[in-house]
Scaffold this motif. Structure first.
Motif, mmCIF file in Angstrom:
data_model
loop_
_atom_site.group_PDB
_atom_site.id
_atom_site.type_symbol
_atom_site.label_atom_id
_atom_site.label_comp_id
_atom_site.label_asym_id
_atom_site.label_seq_id
_atom_site.Cartn_x
_atom_site.Cartn_y
_atom_site.Cartn_z
ATOM 1 N N UNK B 24 0.801 -1.142 0.022
ATOM 2 C CA UNK B 24 0.112 -0.117 -0.004
ATOM 3 C C UNK B 24 0.734 1.283 -0.050
ATOM 4 N N UNK B 25 0.626 2.275 -0.934
ATOM 5 C CA UNK B 25 1.309 3.396 -0.873
ATOM 6 C C UNK B 25 0.351 4.747 -0.790
ATOM 7 N N UNK B 26 0.866 5.639 -0.288
ATOM 8 C CA UNK B 26 -0.138 6.961 -0.248
ATOM 9 C C UNK B 26 -0.951 6.796 0.863
ATOM 10 N N UNK B 27 -0.572 5.964 1.672
ATOM 11 C CA UNK B 27 -1.619 6.171 2.922
ATOM 12 C C UNK B 27 -1.058 4.919 3.940
ATOM 13 N N UNK B 28 -1.369 5.018 5.067
ATOM 14 C CA UNK B 28 -0.762 4.050 6.083
ATOM 15 C C UNK B 28 -2.101 3.011 6.496
ATOM 16 N N UNK B 29 -1.650 1.682 6.479
ATOM 17 C CA UNK B 29 -2.459 0.611 6.865
ATOM 18 C C UNK B 29 -2.881 0.770 8.359
ATOM 19 N N UNK B 30 -1.880 1.488 9.235
ATOM 20 C CA UNK B 30 -2.090 1.675 10.673
ATOM 21 C C UNK B 30 -3.212 2.718 10.987
ATOM 22 N N UNK B 52 -10.889 -10.253 4.285
ATOM 23 C CA UNK B 52 -10.156 -9.184 4.338
ATOM 24 C C UNK B 52 -9.598 -8.934 5.960
ATOM 25 N N UNK B 53 -8.715 -8.031 6.193
ATOM 26 C CA UNK B 53 -7.946 -7.766 7.362
ATOM 27 C C UNK B 53 -8.033 -6.551 8.192
ATOM 28 N N UNK B 54 -8.237 -6.078 9.274
ATOM 29 C CA UNK B 54 -8.045 -4.972 9.882
ATOM 30 C C UNK B 54 -6.606 -4.624 10.283
ATOM 31 N N UNK B 55 -6.101 -3.407 10.417
ATOM 32 C CA UNK B 55 -4.657 -3.254 10.990
ATOM 33 C C UNK B 55 -4.488 -4.087 12.177
ATOM 34 N N UNK B 56 -5.489 -4.035 12.984
ATOM 35 C CA UNK B 56 -5.048 -4.666 14.462
ATOM 36 C C UNK B 56 -4.968 -6.419 14.315
ATOM 37 N N UNK B 57 -5.257 -6.760 13.017
ATOM 38 C CA UNK B 57 -5.235 -8.211 12.734
ATOM 39 C C UNK B 57 -6.435 -8.806 12.609
ATOM 40 N N UNK B 58 -7.852 -8.411 12.979
ATOM 41 C CA UNK B 58 -8.989 -8.998 12.753
ATOM 42 C C UNK B 58 -9.257 -9.146 11.593
ATOM 43 N N UNK B 59 -9.511 -10.715 11.172
ATOM 44 C CA UNK B 59 -9.794 -11.183 10.060
ATOM 45 C C UNK B 59 -11.266 -11.590 9.912
ATOM 46 N N UNK B 60 -11.875 -11.615 8.447
ATOM 47 C CA UNK B 60 -13.076 -12.188 8.203
ATOM 48 C C UNK B 60 -12.719 -12.971 6.684
ATOM 49 N N UNK B 61 -13.225 -14.228 6.746
ATOM 50 C CA UNK B 61 -12.783 -14.888 5.474
ATOM 51 C C UNK B 61 -14.169 -15.433 4.795
ATOM 52 N N UNK B 73 -1.032 -9.168 8.256
ATOM 53 C CA UNK B 73 -0.754 -7.590 7.904
ATOM 54 C C UNK B 73 0.433 -7.393 8.548
ATOM 55 N N UNK B 74 1.422 -6.784 7.840
ATOM 56 C CA UNK B 74 2.766 -6.153 8.218
ATOM 57 C C UNK B 74 2.631 -4.431 8.307
ATOM 58 N N UNK B 75 2.310 -3.867 9.391
ATOM 59 C CA UNK B 75 2.411 -2.327 9.501
ATOM 60 C C UNK B 75 3.328 -1.870 9.219
ATOM 61 N N UNK B 76 4.601 -2.352 9.533
ATOM 62 C CA UNK B 76 5.920 -1.864 9.423
ATOM 63 C C UNK B 76 6.053 -1.584 7.943
ATOM 64 N N UNK B 77 5.768 -2.575 7.298
ATOM 65 C CA UNK B 77 6.126 -2.585 5.912
ATOM 66 C C UNK B 77 5.100 -1.900 4.978
ATOM 67 N N UNK B 78 3.938 -1.730 5.584
ATOM 68 C CA UNK B 78 2.582 -1.209 4.895
ATOM 69 C C UNK B 78 2.006 -2.361 3.859
ATOM 70 N N UNK B 79 2.009 -3.643 4.315
ATOM 71 C CA UNK B 79 1.723 -4.492 3.572
ATOM 72 C C UNK B 79 0.792 -5.400 4.106
#
Lengths: 112, 128
Positions: B24-30, B52-61, B73-79
């Motif tokens: 992700x670029x142009x914005x922060x997942x966090x 999908x996943x929230x930045x906190x790690x909450x997932x729905x499948x 999610x890896x918030x440090x890499x924004x990925x």
């Protein structure tokens, strides 16, 4: 078999008005969940066209409009243009099972 | 504006694990307010939500894929990433990542909503 049902294809001449239906059930559209619409031009990723049943994102022409009633929703396109030829998908949320995002099967719009 | 870009192998062998990453670029997942999503499209077919996943790690499948899917999610890499295990030819598809606006009720984020924007998509073929 998609949870939301769309006609496989619609067509219209330039300048005409066409509508695309999206039929759901009591566990999705009929339960009050919003419907969103996407346009997918050939060879490209889908693009948000309508959100929250009837709202247009910035940059989407007002020729595109959405509505919802009961267990169905519709996308209307007025003043058809050649560049509107694309696939259109509806999307909503379904509360069955553990809850999930669902799409319609897609509708191919042909501009004659 | 926010942009998303998928990356990963274009060819995976049957029974192996498909792994994709979305940068992700142009914005922060966090920053919150959004779910980060995976959606796929089989050749010539319609769209299928994977999860999908929230930045906190909450997932729905997607219930039909839940047993084989992991989104992280890896918030440090924004990925954020997708792993789909035990793949077969039926998993051959274009995989898209997308951002979904989050729905909040009484201050609690409960799920995603519409998807915007989308990445350009990446074709993954499952074949030996």
């Amino acid at each position: 078999q998609s949870v939301l049902t769309q006609p496989p294809s619609v067509s219209g001449a330039p300048g005409q008005r066409v509508t695309i239906s999206c039929t759901g059930s009591s566990s999705n559209i009929g339960a009050g969940y919003d419907v969103h619409w996407y346009q997918q031009l050939p060879g490209t990723a889908p693009k948000l066209l309508i959100y929250g049943n009837s709202n247009r994102p910035s940059g989407v022409p007002d020729r595109f409009s959405g509505s919802k009633s009961g267990t169905s929703a519709s996308l209307a396109i007025t003043g058809l243009q050649a560049e509107d030829e694309a696939d259109y998908y509806c999307q909503s949320y379904d509360s069955s099972l553990s809850g999930w995002e669902v799409f319609g099967g897609g509708t191919k719009l042909t501009v004659l | 504006q926010v942009q998303l870009q998928e990356s990963g192998p274009g060819l995976v062998k049957p029974s192996q694990t498909l792994s994709l990453t979305c940068t992700v670029s142009g914005g922060s997942i966090s920053s919150g307010g959004y779910y980060w999503s995976w959606i796929r499209q089989h050749p010539g077919k319609g769209l299928e939500w994977i999860g999908y996943i929230y930045y906190s790690g909450s997932t729905y499948y997607n219930p039909s894929l839940k047993s084989r899917v992991t989104i992280s999610v890896d918030t440090s890499k924004n990925q954020f990433s997708l792993k789909l295990s035990s793949v077969t030819a039926a998993d051959t598809a274009v995989y898209y990542c997308a951002r979904a606006s989050a729905i909040t009720i009484f201050g609690v984020v409960i799920r995603g909503n519409w998807f915007d924007p989308w990445g350009q998509g990446t074709l993954v073929t499952v074949s030996s």
